[in-house]
Design a protein around this motif. Sequence first.
Motif, PDB file in Angstrom:
ATOM      1  N   UNK A  78       0.731  -1.165  -0.087  1.00 45.96           N
ATOM      2  CA  UNK A  78      -0.018  -0.049   0.047  1.00 45.96           C
ATOM      3  C   UNK A  78       0.827   1.307  -0.090  1.00 45.96           C
ATOM      4  N   UNK A  79       0.694   2.109  -0.965  1.00 48.33           N
ATOM      5  CA  UNK A  79       1.318   3.401  -1.068  1.00 48.33           C
ATOM      6  C   UNK A  79       0.623   4.447  -0.243  1.00 48.33           C
ATOM      7  N   UNK A  80       1.238   5.139   0.514  1.00 50.95           N
ATOM      8  CA  UNK A  80       0.718   6.342   1.169  1.00 50.95           C
ATOM      9  C   UNK A  80       1.675   7.428   1.314  1.00 50.95           C
ATOM     10  N   UNK A  81       1.320   8.487   1.794  1.00 51.32           N
ATOM     11  CA  UNK A  81       1.866   9.914   1.702  1.00 51.32           C
ATOM     12  C   UNK A  81       3.370   9.822   2.364  1.00 51.32           C
ATOM     13  N   UNK A  82       4.236  10.264   2.271  1.00 53.69           N
ATOM     14  CA  UNK A  82       5.567  10.052   2.843  1.00 53.69           C
ATOM     15  C   UNK A  82       5.476  11.188   4.163  1.00 53.69           C
ATOM     16  N   UNK A  83       6.283  11.167   4.870  1.00 46.20           N
ATOM     17  CA  UNK A  83       6.473  11.795   6.116  1.00 46.20           C
ATOM     18  C   UNK A  83       6.914  13.178   5.861  1.00 46.20           C
ATOM     19  N   UNK A  84       7.600  13.722   5.183  1.00 43.33           N
ATOM     20  CA  UNK A  84       8.518  15.071   5.049  1.00 43.33           C
ATOM     21  C   UNK A  84       7.371  15.965   4.526  1.00 43.33           C
ATOM     22  N   UNK A  85       7.158  17.006   5.286  1.00 41.86           N
ATOM     23  CA  UNK A  85       6.213  18.031   4.990  1.00 41.86           C
ATOM     24  C   UNK A  85       4.521  17.458   4.891  1.00 41.86           C
ATOM     25  N   UNK A  86       4.543  16.181   5.426  1.00 41.85           N
ATOM     26  CA  UNK A  86       3.000  15.731   5.541  1.00 41.85           C
ATOM     27  C   UNK A  86       2.054  16.476   6.193  1.00 41.85           C
ATOM     28  N   UNK A  87       2.589  16.848   7.340  1.00 40.94           N
ATOM     29  CA  UNK A  87       1.510  17.576   8.321  1.00 40.94           C
ATOM     30  C   UNK A  87       1.081  18.970   7.706  1.00 40.94           C
ATOM     31  N   UNK A  88       2.013  19.607   7.238  1.00 41.39           N
ATOM     32  CA  UNK A  88       1.783  21.041   6.775  1.00 41.39           C
ATOM     33  C   UNK A  88       0.988  20.780   5.419  1.00 41.39           C
ATOM     34  N   UNK A  89       1.005  20.219   4.554  1.00 41.87           N
ATOM     35  CA  UNK A  89       0.296  20.163   3.056  1.00 41.87           C
ATOM     36  C   UNK A  89      -0.726  19.161   3.143  1.00 41.87           C
ATOM     37  N   UNK A  90      -0.964  18.293   4.014  1.00 34.49           N
ATOM     38  CA  UNK A  90      -2.169  17.184   3.892  1.00 34.49           C
ATOM     39  C   UNK A  90      -2.767  17.019   5.479  1.00 34.49           C
ATOM     40  N   UNK A  91      -2.301  16.720   6.264  1.00 32.51           N
ATOM     41  CA  UNK A  91      -2.781  16.192   7.642  1.00 32.51           C
ATOM     42  C   UNK A  91      -3.277  17.472   8.054  1.00 32.51           C
ATOM     43  N   UNK A  92      -2.566  18.624   8.162  1.00 36.94           N
ATOM     44  CA  UNK A  92      -3.159  19.994   8.886  1.00 36.94           C
ATOM     45  C   UNK A  92      -4.476  20.245   8.239  1.00 36.94           C
ATOM     46  N   UNK A  93      -4.423  20.624   7.153  1.00 36.94           N
ATOM     47  CA  UNK A  93      -5.725  20.866   6.398  1.00 36.94           C
ATOM     48  C   UNK A  93      -6.886  19.907   6.515  1.00 36.94           C
ATOM     49  N   UNK A  94      -6.414  18.582   6.533  1.00 39.22           N
ATOM     50  CA  UNK A  94      -7.498  17.595   6.756  1.00 39.22           C
ATOM     51  C   UNK A  94      -8.002  17.753   8.304  1.00 39.22           C
ATOM     52  N   UNK A  95      -7.457  17.764   9.181  1.00 39.87           N
ATOM     53  CA  UNK A  95      -7.920  17.807  10.605  1.00 39.87           C
ATOM     54  C   UNK A  95      -8.328  19.053  10.808  1.00 39.87           C
ATOM     55  N   UNK A  96      -8.203  20.170  10.152  1.00 39.00           N
ATOM     56  CA  UNK A  96      -8.880  21.552  10.290  1.00 39.00           C
ATOM     57  C   UNK A  96     -10.520  21.346   9.832  1.00 39.00           C
ATOM     58  N   UNK A  97     -10.473  20.803   8.567  1.00 44.42           N
ATOM     59  CA  UNK A  97     -11.779  20.461   7.876  1.00 44.42           C
ATOM     60  C   UNK A  97     -12.604  19.783   8.996  1.00 44.42           C
ATOM     61  N   UNK A  98     -11.947  18.452   9.362  1.00 47.94           N
ATOM     62  CA  UNK A  98     -12.589  17.946  10.319  1.00 47.94           C
ATOM     63  C   UNK A  98     -13.248  18.400  11.456  1.00 47.94           C
ATOM     64  N   UNK A  99     -12.335  19.370  12.110  1.00 42.94           N
ATOM     65  CA  UNK A  99     -12.527  19.859  13.489  1.00 42.94           C
ATOM     66  C   UNK A  99     -13.909  20.792  13.181  1.00 42.94           C
ATOM     67  N   UNK A 100     -13.763  21.667  11.961  1.00 40.92           N
ATOM     68  CA  UNK A 100     -14.919  22.667  11.700  1.00 40.92           C
ATOM     69  C   UNK A 100     -16.105  21.628  11.641  1.00 40.92           C
ATOM     70  N   UNK A 101     -16.131  20.420  10.696  1.00 38.22           N
ATOM     71  CA  UNK A 101     -17.361  19.778  10.710  1.00 38.22           C
ATOM     72  C   UNK A 101     -17.861  19.230  11.854  1.00 38.22           C
ATOM     73  N   UNK A 102     -16.679  18.908  13.109  1.00 38.30           N
ATOM     74  CA  UNK A 102     -17.407  18.329  14.240  1.00 38.30           C
ATOM     75  C   UNK A 102     -17.999  19.506  14.988  1.00 38.30           C
ATOM     76  N   UNK A 103     -17.506  20.755  14.996  1.00 41.36           N
ATOM     77  CA  UNK A 103     -18.020  21.742  15.645  1.00 41.36           C
ATOM     78  C   UNK A 103     -19.389  22.096  15.325  1.00 41.36           C
ATOM     79  N   UNK A 104     -19.490  22.113  14.037  1.00 49.16           N
ATOM     80  CA  UNK A 104     -20.691  22.428  13.430  1.00 49.16           C
ATOM     81  C   UNK A 104     -21.741  21.481  13.891  1.00 49.16           C
TER      82      UNK A 104
END
Length: 376
Positions: A78-104
């Motif tokens: 299984x191929x998945x995203x690498x570790x380098x800059x993954x939090x800044x470009x992918x996991x951070x925006x993903x968790x931000x949208x998830x947090x806003x959805x949960x708050x709503x």
Amino acid sequence: MHSDLTCAFSGACLLIGGFAAISWGFLRSLSIHLQICWQVVPGRKIFWSSLLAGWGIPILFGSIALARTGVSYRFGDTCHINHDKAVQVYWGPLLAFAAVSTVLQFVTLGYCIRVYIRALFKDDSKSQNSSSLPSYNGSVRTVTAKQAYRRVQKAIAVQWRGIVVVIIIIVNVVFLAVVFVSMDNTETAVMHNLSRAQPWLSCLVVNGGDKNACLYKVQDLATPEPTVMAVLILMSLNGIWTVLFLGRASMIPAWIELIRKRFTRSHDFVSVDAKDISAGPRQYEMITSPSKTAYATVKMPEAAVTSPSIDGDTIAVLSPESQQDQFPKDAKYVSPTMSFSTPRPPSSGRHQDRGWDPASTYAQPFPPSTDGSRMI
């Protein structure tokens, strides 16, 4: 991903699909919040905007993640995203949208609970004060609370499937993000402290590079395989949950009909006269002016009402019996049971039959005029 096209394609689908699940969950939460809390009914503009945002945002962030970080075989095949800059470009925006959805979701749920409790207390206060007449202000407030509760109840009855799907998808994606972020942090810690990996490296040297013989040495250095497999299985079930909760049997014939219209001609109604164009379509369409002989063959429509025939000096006069048949008698007026009004004939004059004597009041009588008429 640069050397294996399958890895690049599967990794891109995984990144875009995971972000699409969160983005559509966010849009669903926003739509439910607007309908229940703000009474905003989504229209065509919101529909097309949601389609653009629901697919545009995942493609945008997925493309950025592939360009800045890339994907590789992180575990197994299984191929998945690498570790380098993954939090800044992918996991951070993903968790931000998830947090806003949960708050709503929680804000909408809190509003529903508030409306329910408000309507409940209004009903209790009304039942306790039933002996006395309620005031006007209290009655208006009670009706307003009931109306708000009924509106929220109807909205939840229609949207509860979407709410459940959004909660399931948010939980799954947040679980995925937490597992993979913790796995990246563990690998980073091992790279900065190679002493923790010394037993595993020694085992590889002893066993000639056989990693299967040294798996027990890396239990503390990596995320357990059952946890990673559980995350992937939960992510793969998101589509199944969506079909089970939001799918309808009527969608299948609707899609078939939509696709069929794209590839088949529409069978519009065509009359028999339009099909019979053996003499030439120009005569049917009347593109050119018809010839003089065409008027001779065309029969003019008969009049619906014929006037009395006039033949010289004689005029056909209807008999009294035919006049009665043609013009029915006036209907008799039937006064309603609870009506106190009756039809009155029109007055013969403006100042006649007024029903009162001007001499008995202080009204000035009309002086007679010289020409015999009254002066106004």
